[in-house]
Design an enzyme around this catalytic site. Structure first.
Site, PDB file in Angstrom:
ATOM      1  N   CYS B 135      57.929  26.576  17.262  1.00 28.76           N
ATOM      2  CA  CYS B 135      57.051  26.096  18.334  1.00 28.76           C
ATOM      3  C   CYS B 135      57.657  24.887  19.029  1.00 28.76           C
ATOM      4  CB  CYS B 135      55.701  25.673  17.785  1.00 28.76           C
ATOM      5  SG  CYS B 135      54.832  26.941  16.910  1.00 28.76           S
ATOM      6  N   VAL B 139      58.722  24.592  22.859  1.00 31.79           N
ATOM      7  CA  VAL B 139      57.936  23.784  23.799  1.00 31.79           C
ATOM      8  C   VAL B 139      58.855  22.778  24.502  1.00 31.79           C
ATOM      9  CG1 VAL B 139      56.094  22.067  23.997  1.00 31.79           C
ATOM     10  CG2 VAL B 139      55.751  24.072  22.570  1.00 31.79           C
TER      11      VAL B 139
END
Lengths: 417, 490
Positions: B135, B139
């Protein structure tokens, strides 16, 4: 224990913290009418916002708020909630504190927002640190706004204490708490093993804090000391000598002869009860070499314990030890002991080749590796069959160590075939 | 006292004499508001049926000989996956991590990857490194391929040009918010083949199998069937000898590598294969279909071979793809399996069963329980999958059942349904333990993850022999739970 723990993150972050480490509790929800759930409230369910790609792009605060309100409706027994953010939700900048305030107002229960992105700090130690500071700050504010949560002046006694840094792994509390209760103390709080929110609000109302895990929780003891002039004592509650010293130290702090005598009585009674078993194990474990690799404090709690079993500590390693922890380790082990900071697997393998321990006290992830090298292990994070703390727990500890070392399988593995 | 054994020293405090009193948090049971029960009506996910994408990619990587996943993210992304693997397999799992800190979150993970990969190559000398993103790196927007180019350039300068040949790299993008662990495995299957597979033009008579997240025992059973068929085969992502290894006393040299795993060479040669079988449609079909499109290797994407029909289907397709007959030995195994089904039909017929797990496992098991005459009631498909749902519908149509299928739901929804309509038996994983105890129904463990009992990772449920074992487990669970002893003595 009686709070909802909501992880504001994509699904994995919540999933992996669901029912892993054995930090047990006794508060249960109902599964059906008349039937309690199979696990305590904080371990039974995993609440998460399970952020999707869309949520990451457009922000997740609304989803978080709605999720938390729903969680309160679904779990009416919960006394409050703690929400955590993680890498992704911190990076996109979701304001979880605002959500906590809004929801807390709406449901009339305390909600604490803990900022805990995974990339923050060197290790999980930063997480302990952050939780302590953020929680304390929030606690003060909440006490100010809701003075009814504080311990009333007339209910206070001079014998109110907090046990700080005790997480009730495999019910360690069952052996620890009665020891202090027998001294005549009233345990207001255990921070945070099997803890209740209503008690945690009373943390600053005690007369003394007894700090066990001194890596993860000295922070809050220190804050309470600064803010409320509640002093704290550092103790080790593993093994005979250290547990006895802890009781003596606490009794000495109160300075009452009666309590001192009581401490001696407890120590004598407990030692008499466990002595035969400990000696039986000591006889069989003497001279064995042991390596220890746990979080941090246990690495310096345990060398003395190993000595009491006649074992020799040959290597010490910690996952998240600070300078202070290493000083304590060096102070408690013999010169020449190998000490490694946060070893990787390669370094653990090298340690096994050079130190050749007969036993490795370590966690789940490493234990299977060293077993391949024919070295017995003991799950030292969650224990094999705890509790391990205090006097009575020490017998469990000794028994599990003996079982690990004495199992015939290691002999069979060494045979030529 | 006669015949007494020597006394064993006292135990400190056993579980038995701990005597913890359970304290209810509320006075009485309050059912959840009905509108909040379906997952689709809720923002909060309670007891997710799946975990994060990187886990699947790491699982696949650990099935490759001397391969190490390098996780481009914070430490927790590695620690918890290692923890999960250790729990399931009771084996070590070596996974490297880029160890993201605040600086990486602000400036990106370039430095972490370049230095990390170099350290890994120098100390572990792996044959393959799979860069698995998380993640946080997704991101932030890390450009993994350019980082990797830079790392390779620097390593070439330092260690010589051989390093480019010695270590292969695969990049798998696995942001957890975009899918589950099943999707992570699926993506890995595609990226590995994309990065490694070649077509030499020579015809080689072998087939490739992508097992999906089957256990070591299942994979060994697949190999057994292929051997009986006399088919030259390669299991890609073969964890049977990496995540299930003997205790040897002392490995020859460190660092410890498990002896097995699919050699990198097998991926390279996949381009020449006669056929490729994806035996878990949701975990592996992407790789098989890519190979089909790119190198015209016929891809067979099929339901996991659990139960009679699915195993038949698998073997028929192998026979068709390789032009070999199904040997009598396999017919014999099938006959034994059918014999076991006939012997136990009175215990299985018309029993209500609830299922829970990953789509591939649940879809295949639904076929199997239908074959046993059981009635599937509530089926939780942990990761939303159209294919699994269709498969389940097809099975239930054929056998005339109408279960409730919760496709991509969470366990809370499923659990609540079970509490109101208690089945006779649950087929699910270790996360179903609590619900099974609370409604006092036996749980037969299968699928991902099983960590609270031993031996499951070694015992197959696929193929005829595996099906026979699976059946025995189901029946024994029912017998233990529902039948007094004097009714099982025939």
């Amino acid at each position: 224990m009686d709070a909802i723990h909501l992880v504001h993150a994509p699904v994995g972050c919540g999933y992996y913290t669901w029912g892993t480490r054995r930090h047990l509790g006794d508060g249960y929800n109902w599964a059906r009418p008349g039937v309690l759930e199979n696990e305590a409230n904080h371990r039974r369910h995993c609440y998460t916002t399970a952020m999707s790609e869309e949520d990451i792009i457009f922000g997740g605060t609304e989803k978080l708020k709605q999720a938390l309100l729903e969680a309160f409706r679904i779990n009416p027994g919960a006394r409050g909630a703690i929400i955590y953010n993680t890498c992704s939700t911190a990076l996109i900048g979701d304001d979880i504190e605002q959500v906590a305030r809004e929801v807390s107002k709406e449901v009339g229960k305390p909600v604490f927002a803990c900022a805990s992105p995974g990339f923050c700090g060197v290790s999980q130690s930063k997480g302990h640190h952050e939780f302590n500071f953020q929680f304390y700050k929030w606690l003060l504010k909440y006490r100010e706004e809701h003075p009814e949560v504080c311990l009333k002046e007339e209910e206070k006694t001079p014998y109110d204490v907090n046990i700080i840094g005790e997480y009730n792994i495999d019910w360690d509390e069952v052996v620890i708490v009665p020891l202090f209760e027998k001294l005549g103390l009233r345990i207001l709080n255990v921070f945070t093993g099997n803890a209740r929110l209503e008690n945690l609000f009373k943390l600053p109302d005690a007369s003394l804090s007894i700090v066990h895990c001194q890596r993860s929780a000295t922070y809050i003891a220190e804050l309470i000391k600064q803010g409320f002039k509640v002093p704290y004592l550092r103790v080790s509650l593993f093994g005979i000598e250290q547990t006895a010293k802890a009781l003596r130290d606490v009794a000495a702090w109160f300075g009452e002869d009666k309590m001192r005598r009581r401490a001696e009585e407890i120590i004598e009674e407990e030692i008499t009860a466990i002595k035969p078993a400990v000696e039986w194990y000591r006889e069989r474990l003497s001279g064995k070499k042991v390596a220890i690799y746990v979080g941090a404090p246990r690495v310096w709690h345990w060398p003395k314990v190993m000595e009491e079993l006649g074992m020799e500590v040959v290597a010490c390693m910690t996952t998240f030890g600070h300078r202070e922890d290493y000083e304590k380790i060096i102070h408690r082990v013999k010169p020449g002991t190998l000490i490694i900071d946060n070893p990787n697997e390669f370094e653990i393998e090298e340690m096994i080749e050079t130190c050749k321990p007969d036993l490795f006290l370590t966690g789940l992830k490493e234990k299977y590796l060293v077993r391949k090298f024919g070295v017995p292990t003991l799950n030292s994070h969650s224990y094999e069959k705890g509790p391990y703390a205090g006097f009575r727990g020490f017998v469990n500890f000794a028994r599990d160590i003996y079982q690990a070392v004495a199992a015939p399988v290691w002999q069979l593995a060494r045979q030529d075939f | 006292m006669i015949n007494q054994v020597k006394e064993i020293p006292i135990e400190g405090i056993t579980y038995k004499n701990l005597k913890i009193e359970k304290k209810p948090l509320s006075r009485e049971y309050v059912p959840p508001p009905p509108e909040l029960v379906p997952r689709a009506n809720r923002a909060v996910c309670i007891d997710p049926g799946h975990t994060c994408m990187p886990l699947g990619a790491m699982w696949a990587t650990l099935g490759v000989h001397r391969a190490i996943p390098f996780v481009q993210g914070a430490q927790g992304c590695t620690t918890y996956v290692r923890y999960t693997f250790s729990r399931i397999f009771r084996e070590p799992a070596t996974i490297a991590n880029a160890s993201f800190h605040e600086d990486a979150a602000v400036f990106g993970g370039r430095k972490n990857l370049v230095r990390g990969v170099r350290n890994l190559v120098c100390r572990y000398q792996p044959e393959l490194i799979a860069i698995v993103t998380t993640c946080s790196s997704e991101v932030i927007g890390d450009d993994i391929h350019s980082f990797l180019d830079e790392a390779l350039d620097l390593m070439e300068e330092e260690l010589g040009p051989e390093v480019r040949e010695a270590v292969k790299f695969v990049v798998v993008n696995t942001p957890s918010f975009a899918g589950s662990h099943v999707e992570g495995y699926n993506r890995a299957s595609r990226e590995f083949l994309k990065a490694l597979a070649r077509k030499s033009g020579e015809t080689r008579e072998h087939v490739c199998l992508i097992p999906g997240m089957m256990t070591p025992g299942d994979i060994r059973e697949l190999k057994h069937m292929m051997e009986l068929m006399g088919v030259s085969h390669r299991v890609l992502f073969d964890i049977s000898e990496t995540l299930d290894c003997p205790l040897v006393g002392m490995p020859d040299r460190i660092p410890y590598y498990p002896p097995g795993g699919t050699p990198v060479e097998a991926f390279v040669r996949a381009g020449d294969a006669q056929a490729i079988f994806a035996l878990s449609p949701d975990a592996g079909s992407a790789g098989a279909q890519w190979l089909d499109r790119r190198y015209k290797v016929p891809a067979y994407v099929m339901t996991m071979p659990i139960g009679v029909r699915n195993t038949d289907h698998f073997l028929r397709n192998v026979a068709e793809a390789t032009d070999r007959p199904i040997p009598d030995r396999l017919r014999w195994e099938r006959g034994i399996f059918l014999d076991a089904m006939a012997d136990t039909l009175h215990y299985t017929m018309m029993k209500k069963v609830a299922l829970c797990g990953d789509p591939d496992f649940v879809a295949a098991a639904t076929w199997f329980v239908c074959e046993l005459g059981m009635v599937p009631t509530y089926i939780l498909v942990g990761t939303k999958s159209r294919r699994a749902e269709e498969d389940i519908r097809q099975a239930c149509e054929e056998y005339g059942h109408q279960p409730v299928v919760m496709n991509g739901g969470d366990q809370f929804e499923w659990e609540y349904a079970l509490k109101n309509d208690i089945p006779d038996v649950i087929l699910g994983h270790s996360r179903c333990v609590n619900i099974a105890r609370e409604i006092q129904v036996p749980l037969v463990r299968f699928g991902f993850p099983v960590y609270d009992r031993v031996g499951y990772q070694r015992e197959p449920i696929v193929g005829y022999r595996g099906g026979e074992r699976f059946l025995a487990r189901i029946v024994n669970a029912i017998l233990d739970h529902q039948y007094p002893d004097d009714r099982t003595h025939q």
